[in-house]
Design a protein around this motif. Structure first.
Motif, PDB file in Angstrom:
ATOM      1  N   GLU A 193       0.825  -1.204   0.000  1.00 29.03           N
ATOM      2  CA  GLU A 193       0.000   0.000   0.000  1.00 29.03           C
ATOM      3  C   GLU A 193       0.865   1.262   0.000  1.00 29.03           C
ATOM      4  N   VAL A 194       2.010   1.206   0.673  1.00 28.51           N
ATOM      5  CA  VAL A 194       2.926   2.352   0.653  1.00 28.51           C
ATOM      6  C   VAL A 194       3.470   2.571  -0.754  1.00 28.51           C
ATOM      7  N   LEU A 195       3.805   1.485  -1.460  1.00 26.77           N
ATOM      8  CA  LEU A 195       4.324   1.624  -2.818  1.00 26.77           C
ATOM      9  C   LEU A 195       3.263   2.192  -3.764  1.00 26.77           C
ATOM     10  N   ILE A 196       2.001   1.822  -3.546  1.00 28.10           N
ATOM     11  CA  ILE A 196       0.934   2.414  -4.348  1.00 28.10           C
ATOM     12  C   ILE A 196       0.868   3.916  -4.083  1.00 28.10           C
ATOM     13  N   GLY A 201       2.125   9.536  -5.665  1.00 30.34           N
ATOM     14  CA  GLY A 201       2.857  10.769  -5.410  1.00 30.34           C
ATOM     15  C   GLY A 201       3.741  11.173  -6.573  1.00 30.34           C
ATOM     16  N   LEU A 202       4.273  10.179  -7.290  1.00 29.29           N
ATOM     17  CA  LEU A 202       5.121  10.482  -8.448  1.00 29.29           C
ATOM     18  C   LEU A 202       4.296  10.950  -9.643  1.00 29.29           C
ATOM     19  N   ILE A 214      -5.381   4.213 -11.622  1.00 32.85           N
ATOM     20  CA  ILE A 214      -4.275   3.858 -12.515  1.00 32.85           C
ATOM     21  C   ILE A 214      -3.171   3.127 -11.760  1.00 32.85           C
ATOM     22  N   ALA A 215      -2.775   3.672 -10.615  1.00 32.03           N
ATOM     23  CA  ALA A 215      -1.714   3.030  -9.831  1.00 32.03           C
ATOM     24  C   ALA A 215      -2.137   1.653  -9.351  1.00 32.03           C
ATOM     25  N   SER A 221      -1.195  -7.009 -10.594  1.00 35.02           N
ATOM     26  CA  SER A 221      -0.736  -8.390 -10.751  1.00 35.02           C
ATOM     27  C   SER A 221       0.182  -8.807  -9.611  1.00 35.02           C
ATOM     28  N   PHE A 222       1.161  -7.970  -9.303  1.00 36.79           N
ATOM     29  CA  PHE A 222       2.105  -8.321  -8.246  1.00 36.79           C
ATOM     30  C   PHE A 222       1.415  -8.389  -6.893  1.00 36.79           C
ATOM     31  N   SER A 223       0.483  -7.477  -6.634  1.00 39.88           N
ATOM     32  CA  SER A 223      -0.207  -7.444  -5.342  1.00 39.88           C
ATOM     33  C   SER A 223      -1.102  -8.664  -5.163  1.00 39.88           C
TER      34      SER A 223
END
Length: 250
Positions: A193-196, A201-202, A214-215, A221-223
């Protein structure tokens, strides 16, 4: 920019992202219902997941057929058969059969919890350490109860074997089991969830597109893979711990 400044900037960015994603207006501070402070968002998400698990299992089993089973029935049967095979490999078949309802419920609940956060604006209940720690403590208590039930007072022998001065180490090992169960699951789901949030943020404009849709798709797939693996590991370790304490020669 120093490392400390970069850390503060990333922290501020994540706070802005989480605030923009909070379209349901959940309070940031814990809410007290008379039983101590609780995270309202985690509580609501857990209730929703429990309702979804009930609806899914009822829909999959209400019209079961032998000749032409439905897709949901096949999915549930495959998961049940897979867990049954794991249980019977690590437990006596009679003991394993008595625990299948618990093990299947544990796996399906964890799976839904892990995947629920992939839906835009939602959050995985297992991304909160209180949820994973509570489940790990429940498993720990269950393991001790089953050990006493099946092995009676002989269960305590393994605390002092082969030498009594190993007792502190054995106690530390036992207490570390719920901690490793809880923090392994929490760390993996929370990190996702932090990576999302970092992706949002980017690419700031994606935050306003249906809660970061979109994110979510980019990370989907990886999640899903991580969600399945972590539910499997938690359930597999639960089976292994029960198998250790219920074995005739522990």
């Amino acid at each position: 920019m120093s490392a400390e400044a970069a850390h503060e900037a990333s922290k501020d960015m994540l706070e802005v992202v989480h605030e923009n994603l909070n379209i349901w207006g959940f309070p940031h501070d814990a809410v007290n219902f008379g039983l101590g402070p609780m995270d309202l968002k985690t509580l609501v998400m857990t209730w929703i997941v429990m309702a979804l698990v009930i609806l899914f299992t009822v829909a999959a089993t209400r019209n079961m057929q032998l000749k032409r089973p439905g897709k949901l029935q096949l999915m549930v049967e495959e998961m049940y058969s897979f867990l049954k095979g794991l249980a019977y490999e690590n437990l006596d078949p009679k003991k394993g059969a008595s625990l299948m309802c618990l093990l299947f419920s544990l796996f399906i609940f964890l799976l839904f919890c892990n995947l629920w956060g992939l839906i835009p604006t939602m959050m995985s209940p297992t991304a909160n350490v209180n949820t994973t720690l509570g489940m790990a403590i429940a498993v720990f208590i269950l393991v001790q109860v089953l050990g006493l039930y099946y092995r009676k007072l002989s269960y305590f022998k393994h605390f002092v074997e082969p030498f009594v001065f190993f007792l502190p180490l054995v106690i530390i090992e036992e207490l570390s089991k719920p901690l490793t169960l809880a923090f392994r699951l929490y760390g993996n789901i929370y990190a996702g969830e932090v990576l999302i949030a970092v992706l949002l943020g980017l690419i700031p404009f994606t935050i306003n597109f249906f809660g970061g849709f979109i994110a979510m798709v980019v990370w989907l797939s990886f999640s899903i893979f991580v969600g399945f693996i972590q539910a499997f590991i938690f359930t597999m370790l639960t089976i292994a711990y029960i198998g250790q304490v219920t074995a005739e020669h522990h």
